[in-house]
Structures are given as C-alpha cells and as structure tokens.
Write an enzyme that holds these catalytic residues in place. Structure first.
Site, short mmCIF file in Angstrom:
data_model
loop_
_atom_site.label_atom_id
_atom_site.label_comp_id
_atom_site.label_asym_id
_atom_site.label_seq_id
_atom_site.Cartn_x
_atom_site.Cartn_y
_atom_site.Cartn_z
CG HIS A 1 -19.06 18.57 42.58
ND1 HIS A 1 -19.57 18.70 41.30
CD2 HIS A 1 -18.30 17.45 42.55
CE1 HIS A 1 -19.12 17.72 40.55
NE2 HIS A 1 -18.33 16.94 41.29
CD GLU B 1 -16.99 15.87 34.85
OE1 GLU B 1 -17.63 14.84 35.13
OE2 GLU B 1 -15.87 16.13 35.33
N1 ADE Z 1 -15.37 11.06 40.26
C1 ADE Z 1 -14.51 11.90 40.83
N2 ADE Z 1 -14.46 13.05 40.16
C2 ADE Z 1 -15.33 12.96 39.14
C3 ADE Z 1 -15.74 13.82 38.11
N3 ADE Z 1 -15.25 15.05 37.95
N4 ADE Z 1 -16.65 13.36 37.22
C4 ADE Z 1 -17.15 12.14 37.33
N5 ADE Z 1 -16.80 11.29 38.30
C5 ADE Z 1 -15.90 11.70 39.19
ZN ZN Z 2 -17.37 15.31 40.61
#
Ligand code: ADE
Ligand code: ZN
Length: 348
Positions: A23, A210
């Site tokens: 990631h 997230e």
């Molecule tokens: N683009 C880059 N980092 C990200 C993240 N943590 N969440 C969503 N989009 C992203």
């Molecule tokens: Zn990300």
C-alpha cells in the site's frame, strides 16, 4: 555466529526482515526536496519559500486536508524523467528498508488532468522499476488507482487511455485500485468499472474503511469484488464483517503512521493493528504516503513494535503476511517466505 533475532537492535531486525510493501502511492513519496528540485527544473513557482515552510504545512486534520496538499505537490511532476526520479527515490528507501517486492499505486488522473500524457507517466515509473530490478533484484507491480472524488465516466476514460499501453507493460501493470476522498464516494459508484476491470483480468484492490464506515468495506467486497482491502481498519466496528475477513483471510493493507497523521487514531498505542493480528486477520504494514506521514515502511514496523509491544515473532508474522497478501506467483511467494523463515531462525 549469526546474531539472534532477540538480541539484535529493533531497527536492524526490521530492516533485515524480507518484506513486501503493498500500500504505497508513488505520488505520496514525493519529498519536499524533490518538490523544490522539480519545481525549479520545470519553472514552476511554489507557494512556499523553503522546504521547511512546506514541511511545516504538513499538519493534517483529516484525509481531505492531506489530499489537498498531496495533489498540489504532484503538480511539479511533468516529464518522464520526473516520474523516473520520483520512483527511483522511493525504491532506494524501500530497498534500504528490506522491501523485496512492492505493489505501487499511481493516480494517472492527477496527471492527465494537467495535460501530462498517460504514456509519460507509465514510461517514467516503469523505467525506474526495471532499473531497480536490474540493480537490486527487487520486484514490483503497478496498480492504477481511480480517484473516487471524480466521476465514473472519468474513470472509464482513464481506463480507455491506459489500455493501449497494457501489452507494453503487462509484466508490471497487473491491477487497479480506488483512492482519494472516501466519505461520500462509496464503492457502489465504481461497481461497473470494477466489473469491466475484472473481465479484463486485472487484480482488484480498493481503499475502504479508512475514514469511511465498515459498510464501505463490505460493499468493496460484495460490489467491487476486491481481493484485498486498503486500510480496512474500521471493519473492526462490525464484528460479523471482521469474522468474514478473518474466515476468508482477506488481506488488509494497514498504514499505521498514515492513520496517526490523518487522525484516524489519536495515539499509535490505540491502533488496532495488534488486535487484528492477534485475532487472526491477515494484516500487513505499509507506509501509504511516506513523504507526508513521517516514515517509510520499516519505521511503520518499528513504531508499531514500540507502541503496541509487538514481539519479534509478530513482526515476522507481519512480514510473512505481506508476502502472502501480495499478487506474486506462488513460487515466488514460497521463496520469499522461506527467506523470512531462515532470517527469523537466525540462519542468515
Ligand atoms: N491517496 C493517497 N493516499 C491516500 C489515502 N491514505 N487515502 C485515500 N486516498 C489516498
Ligand atoms: Zn492509501
């Protein structure tokens, strides 16, 4: 005599542990010094007087406050050489951190919207990946990520622009992802493009859980048919969903320092990484956007080890998970898992 894993210093142990990073947004590895260098090379005026002034703006309150700066930073990337330099700088950090294989996301819409061609973006990134492979043996794959704050049509147009390059980059461009502003942009918005990408044989991942609710994780599985969830930590709020992730061993690519910097958690000691690992979830540790969040992948491992009291065995399990959760062929996975076992047993 090899040093036993228990007496070796934590940072050395983690750096020596063979691992994959799954990631990682290549645009999130753009360090302030490179932003300034590329701005000068491309005759772009920056709204910051110095690297320090730029860095001091990295005080994020949430995901969107970060994304605003992240997209602004990426505007210095113009030429193939810029994308090459960006990618090469990341691969150096990754190699130093013991990364043997990286699955790297890139956001072409950020660049094509500014008039940079898809071919330029691919050419610079892939040349760096191939050079690094020759120099260090490190392998890598690319995941083309669609920006979820843009429309479904924009995603389809982006796929159309990239597909003519597929044959040329078939060995590296193996999958697609979904990133950017999560809240208000649910997985269902992209169900049709995921169906199309699956038909085309791409591997599928998506950011979910997230900042967004657990239902986004469930919908990413049921509507997008993803094989791996980026972040996914909020799945813990739905016990049935978490049981499902554990039962199917669906990988979660967790990014602890990112979660801390974006206030998804207020203290690393409260992070659920260790809880998820100890319950049997297939969690991995990753850096997300290391230039913005204060640490590359090894620092994510060491900071978590300190904050969450992870044992050497647990750190080794996280590295094993990173290989298991990768899209590498089984034979390469087996080879890397054997190397991890040998390392952990102090044989190498
Ligand atoms: N683009 C880059 N980092 C990200 C993240 N943590 N969440 C969503 N989009 C992203
Ligand atoms: Zn990300």
């Amino acid at each position: 005599m090899p040093t036993s894993s228990h007496t070796q210093n934590l940072s050395d142990f983690v750096a020596g542990l063979p691992k994959a990073e799954l990631h990682l947004h290549i645009e999130g590895t753009l360090e302030p010094d490179l932003i300034f260098k590329l701005a000068q090379r491309n005759h772009i005026e920056l709204p910051y007087s110095s690297e320090e002034a730029l860095r001091s703006a990295y005080a994020f309150t949430d995901l969107q406050s970060f994304l605003d700066l992240y997209y602004a930073g990426a505007s210095v990337l113009i030429t193939e050489q810029d994308f090459y330099d960006l990618t090469t700088a990341y691969l150096k950090h990754a190699h130093y951190d013991g990364v043997r294989h990286a699955e790297i996301m890139f956001d072409p819409q950020t660049h094509t919207a500014r008039g940079i061609s898809m071919a330029t973006v691919f050419a610079g990134i892939v040349r760096a990946l191939r050079d690094a492979h020759k120099a260090t043996g490190m392998t890598s794959y690319l995941l083309l990520s669609f920006l979820r704050h843009l429309s479904e049509q924009d995603a389809f147009d982006t796929l159309e622009a990239a597909l003519p390059l597929r044959d040329q980059y078939r060995d590296v461009w193996i999958g697609i992802g979904l990133d950017s502003s999560e809240r208000g942009n649910p997985p269902e918005k992209f169900a049709r493009i995921y169906t199309r990408c699956k038909e085309l044989g791409f591997r599928l991942v998506a950011h979910a859980g997230e900042e967004g609710p657990p239902s986004y994780v469930r919908d990413a599985l049921d509507l997008l048919h993803v094989e791996r969830i980026d972040h996914g930590i909020r799945a813990e709020e739905d016990p049935a969903l978490l049981r499902r992730l554990i039962a199917h061993q669906t990988p979660l690519t967790v990014c602890p320092l990112s979660n801390l910097k974006l206030h998804v958690v207020e203290d690393l000691r409260q992070h659920n990484l260790a809880r998820l690992l100890r319950q049997g979830a297939l969690v991995t540790v990753n850096s997300d956007d290391p230039a913005y969040f204060g640490g590359y992948v090894a620092k994510n491992y060491t900071e978590c080890a300190r904050a969450l009291d992870l044992s050497r065995e647990e750190l080794t399990a996280l590295a094993r998970n990173s290989i298991t959760a990768s899209f590498l062929p089984e034979e390469q996975k087996r080879k890397l898992l054997d190397e991890i076992s040998a390392y952990a047993e102090g044989l190498i």
